[in-house]
Design an enzyme around this catalytic site. Structure first.
Site, PDB file in Angstrom:
ATOM      1  CG  ASP A  12      15.591  47.462  22.117  1.00 34.33           C
ATOM      2  OD1 ASP A  12      16.080  46.793  23.040  1.00 34.33           O
ATOM      3  OD2 ASP A  12      14.697  48.311  22.285  1.00 34.33           O
ATOM      4  CE  LYS A  17      23.300  37.733  14.152  1.00 36.16           C
ATOM      5  NZ  LYS A  17      22.607  37.393  12.934  1.00 36.16           N
ATOM      6  CG  ASN A  37      18.696  49.776  32.557  1.00 34.88           C
ATOM      7  OD1 ASN A  37      19.715  49.112  32.640  1.00 34.88           O
ATOM      8  ND2 ASN A  37      18.682  50.972  32.046  1.00 34.88           N
ATOM      9  CB  ALA A  38      18.332  47.586  28.284  1.00 36.13           C
ATOM     10  CG  HIS A  40      22.164  42.439  25.324  1.00 39.76           C
ATOM     11  ND1 HIS A  40      22.243  43.469  24.432  1.00 39.76           N
ATOM     12  CD2 HIS A  40      22.900  42.800  26.376  1.00 39.76           C
ATOM     13  CE1 HIS A  40      22.998  44.413  24.941  1.00 39.76           C
ATOM     14  NE2 HIS A  40      23.404  44.040  26.120  1.00 39.76           N
ATOM     15  CB  THR A 127      12.952  49.568  32.755  1.00 38.51           C
ATOM     16  OG1 THR A 127      14.189  49.858  33.420  1.00 38.51           O
ATOM     17  CG2 THR A 127      13.098  49.805  31.271  1.00 38.51           C
ATOM     18  CB  THR A 237      19.859  55.189  30.010  1.00 35.51           C
ATOM     19  OG1 THR A 237      19.859  54.315  31.132  1.00 35.51           O
ATOM     20  CG2 THR A 237      21.258  55.253  29.402  1.00 35.51           C
ATOM     21  CB  THR A 301      13.685  44.902  30.576  1.00 33.49           C
ATOM     22  OG1 THR A 301      15.020  44.777  30.129  1.00 33.49           O
ATOM     23  CG2 THR A 301      13.666  44.955  32.095  1.00 33.49           C
ATOM     24  CB  THR A 302       9.158  46.535  30.111  1.00 42.49           C
ATOM     25  OG1 THR A 302       9.396  46.906  28.747  1.00 42.49           O
ATOM     26  CG2 THR A 302      10.129  47.281  31.009  1.00 42.49           C
ATOM     27  NE  ARG A 304       8.515  49.953  28.570  1.00 39.18           N
ATOM     28  CZ  ARG A 304       9.172  51.005  29.048  1.00 39.18           C
ATOM     29  NH1 ARG A 304       8.511  52.022  29.538  1.00 39.18           N
ATOM     30  NH2 ARG A 304      10.480  51.049  29.020  1.00 39.18           N
TER      31      ARG A 304
HETATM   32  P1  GDP Z   1      20.287  44.581  21.903  1.00 38.02           P
HETATM   33  O1  GDP Z   1      19.814  45.133  23.196  1.00 38.02           O
HETATM   34  O2  GDP Z   1      20.935  45.591  21.025  1.00 38.02           O
HETATM   35  O3  GDP Z   1      21.109  43.358  22.073  1.00 38.02           O
HETATM   36  O4  GDP Z   1      18.990  44.151  21.079  1.00 38.02           O
HETATM   37  P2  GDP Z   1      17.808  43.169  21.533  1.00 38.02           P
HETATM   38  O5  GDP Z   1      18.332  41.832  21.744  1.00 38.02           O
HETATM   39  O6  GDP Z   1      17.012  43.777  22.610  1.00 38.02           O
HETATM   40  O7  GDP Z   1      16.864  43.237  20.249  1.00 38.02           O
HETATM   41  C1  GDP Z   1      17.225  42.739  19.049  1.00 38.02           C
HETATM   42  C2  GDP Z   1      16.200  41.707  18.634  1.00 38.02           C
HETATM   43  O8  GDP Z   1      16.390  41.426  17.273  1.00 38.02           O
HETATM   44  C3  GDP Z   1      16.336  40.351  19.316  1.00 38.02           C
HETATM   45  O9  GDP Z   1      15.077  39.764  19.431  1.00 38.02           O
HETATM   46  C4  GDP Z   1      17.239  39.565  18.373  1.00 38.02           C
HETATM   47  O10 GDP Z   1      17.048  38.155  18.461  1.00 38.02           O
HETATM   48  C5  GDP Z   1      16.752  40.067  17.057  1.00 38.02           C
HETATM   49  N1  GDP Z   1      17.732  40.127  15.987  1.00 38.02           N
HETATM   50  C6  GDP Z   1      19.046  40.478  16.016  1.00 38.02           C
HETATM   51  N2  GDP Z   1      19.559  40.500  14.770  1.00 38.02           N
HETATM   52  C7  GDP Z   1      18.534  40.164  13.932  1.00 38.02           C
HETATM   53  C8  GDP Z   1      18.419  40.033  12.505  1.00 38.02           C
HETATM   54  O11 GDP Z   1      19.344  40.264  11.748  1.00 38.02           O
HETATM   55  N3  GDP Z   1      17.190  39.685  12.041  1.00 38.02           N
HETATM   56  C9  GDP Z   1      16.113  39.453  12.831  1.00 38.02           C
HETATM   57  N4  GDP Z   1      14.964  39.122  12.285  1.00 38.02           N
HETATM   58  N5  GDP Z   1      16.187  39.597  14.168  1.00 38.02           N
HETATM   59  C10 GDP Z   1      17.378  39.931  14.700  1.00 38.02           C
END
Ligand code: GDP
Length: 425
Positions: A12, A17, A37-38, A40, A127, A237, A301-302, A304
């Site tokens: 996470d 992004k 299981n995870a 983005h 998960t 994992t 995913t969950t 949680r």
């Molecule tokens: P990943 O599994 O590493 O891709 O991460 P996730 O997508 O699960 O979690 C990252 C969360 O942070 C998501 O809700 C993104 O939209 C958000 N996010 C990513 N970069 C930034 C940032 O620079 N600032 C903020 N506020 N949110 C961000």
């Protein structure tokens, strides 16, 4: 040029992004490990998406998205995800699935669920996506490879053999309904029809692509600390989350991975059980959770609530080291704008001794955080486009992290949107 985008923490970190952003200049994006299981989370001009299996490059017309052989391939889930994109107006992406990928079966999900229930309070926080049973079967050589779907006689015989083993567990350990080989076989035949249009010798495809000088991204799932070898075993994992595994899980030479962009989060969050030294609790955690990520820190995913903590320099330096980070993208910095002071964990105290080296799990359980408190910038930094415009305290915080982890921070992310990114060096 091959670049890996991987996480230095517990997952996470915002890899989705960064991948979505870098995919703009890439030709091919590959998932090389893990499964559905995870998730983005990606926000772009088509809307907000939580991708679980597809690589984060599916939003561009010019990219090819690949599910590598290292992935736990849930075929109905893949098709569901493709349909979802189409229903939201995303142009049909070009997708390839490795003929050497193995198939996540419905019984993997059942076994995962039954095992979590059996372990009750002592569970690993799975998960329940079937990932651990899937990889166990792969290495026990009772998994189904995509290529095997195309030889029915072979498949039939193998299904019989696999059901025999699974049914012992289902009947005697879990006291649940057993598998009927004919039904498992039919499921596999259905899967074959679903996946057929995408199947490809991915390793050969990538060999050519590398020769042609294509830009290739390897997209990691979760982070260093969830790696089964180098992470917080057993709270990890079941597939390697490290860039090195990208070579195996995609089928390319290791020396082709030139760039390891490691994503680091400006504070900590984790899901599931396990030692988490810089963890914070109660209102302090609630506040950060509420403000974190994009609309709160809850598992993609969950759903949680994630466990929250301040930045952990010990874990992150180690996380970057085991990834072999060549550069760091520091994310979610904007979230910390509400703080007057920002604590950072700069050492672990274990049995009265302070260390900066990340220990094995048994030692980790005993570790207490050593804090350094940094002044906060206490203002909104979203919308800022150039590094110079960031408040001094914010630049000091970035410098401090860079000093602690010993890897150049080249990208700073100050918002969830694709263009909320500051190039630093
Ligand atoms: P990943 O599994 O590493 O891709 O991460 P996730 O997508 O699960 O979690 C990252 C969360 O942070 C998501 O809700 C993104 O939209 C958000 N996010 C990513 N970069 C930034 C940032 O620079 N600032 C903020 N506020 N949110 C961000």
């Amino acid at each position: 040029m091959v670049r890996a985008i991987v996480g230095a923490n517990w997952g996470d970190e915002g890899k989705g992004k960064i991948t979505d952003m870098l995919a703009k200049e890439s030709d091919i994006i590959i998932r090389f490990q893990g499964g559905s299981n995870a998730g983005h989370t990606i926000i772009n001009n088509y809307g907000k998406f939580a991708l679980h299996l597809l690589p984060s490059g599916v939003f561009y017309n010019h990219t090819t998205s690949i599910i590598g052989n290292g992935v736990a391939l849930n075929i109905p889930y893949l098709l569901k995800e493709i349909k979802e994109l189409e229903s939201k107006g995303v142009p049909t992406p070009k997708i390839l699935v490795s003929d050497r990928a193995q198939i996540l079966m419905p019984y993997h999900i059942l076994l995962d669920t039954y095992e979590e229930a059996r372990l009750a309070g002592k569970s690993f926080g799975s998960t329940k996506s079937g990932i651990a049973p899937f990889y166990s079967d792969k290495y026990a050589k009772i998994g189904f490879q995509v290529s095997e779907l195309f030889d029915e006689d072979y498949l039939k015989e193998k299904v019989e053999r696999v059901c025999e083993i699974k049914n012992v567990l289902l009947e005697h350990l879990y006291q649940k309904e057993t598998l009927v080989p004919e039904e498992v076989f039919q499921t596999l035949i259905e899967y074959r029809e679903m996946v057929k249009p995408y199947v490809c010798d991915v390793s050969a495809y990538l060999h050519e692509a590398i020769k042609e000088g294509k830009n290739i991204l390897l997209e990691g799932q979760l982070g260093s600390l969830k790696d089964p070898d180098h992470g917080i075993y057993p709270m990890v994992t079941s597939s390697s989350t490290l860039a090195a595994y990208g070579a195996i899980g995609a089928g390319i030479p290791p020396y082709e991975i030139k760039n390891i962009t490691t994503v680091v989060k400006a504070y900590s969050s984790a899901v599931g059980a396990g030692a988490f030294v810089s963890e914070i609790f109660n209102e302090e955690a609630d506040e950060l959770r509420k403000r974190g990520g994009d609309g709160g820190e809850f598992g993609a995913t969950t759903g949680r609530p994630r466990r929250m903590g301040w930045f952990d320099a010990v874990a992150t330096r180690y996380g970057c080291r085991v990834q072999g980070a060549t550069e760091v993208a520091l994310t979610v910095l904007d979230v910390l704008g509400y703080l007057k002071e920002i604590p950072m964990c700069v050492g672990y105290e274990i049995d009265g001794k302070v260390t900066k080296d990340f220990p094995t799990t048994v030692q980790l359980e005993k570790a207490k955080p050593v804090w350094k408190v940094m002044p906060g910038w206490n203002c909104e930094i979203r919308g800022i486009k150039s590094y110079e415009e960031l408040p001094k305290e914010c630049k000091d915080y970035i410098d401090e992290i860079e000093k602690e982890i010993g890897v150049p921070i080249t990208l700073v992310s100050n918002g969830p949107e694709r263009d909320a990114i500051i190039k630093r060096k």
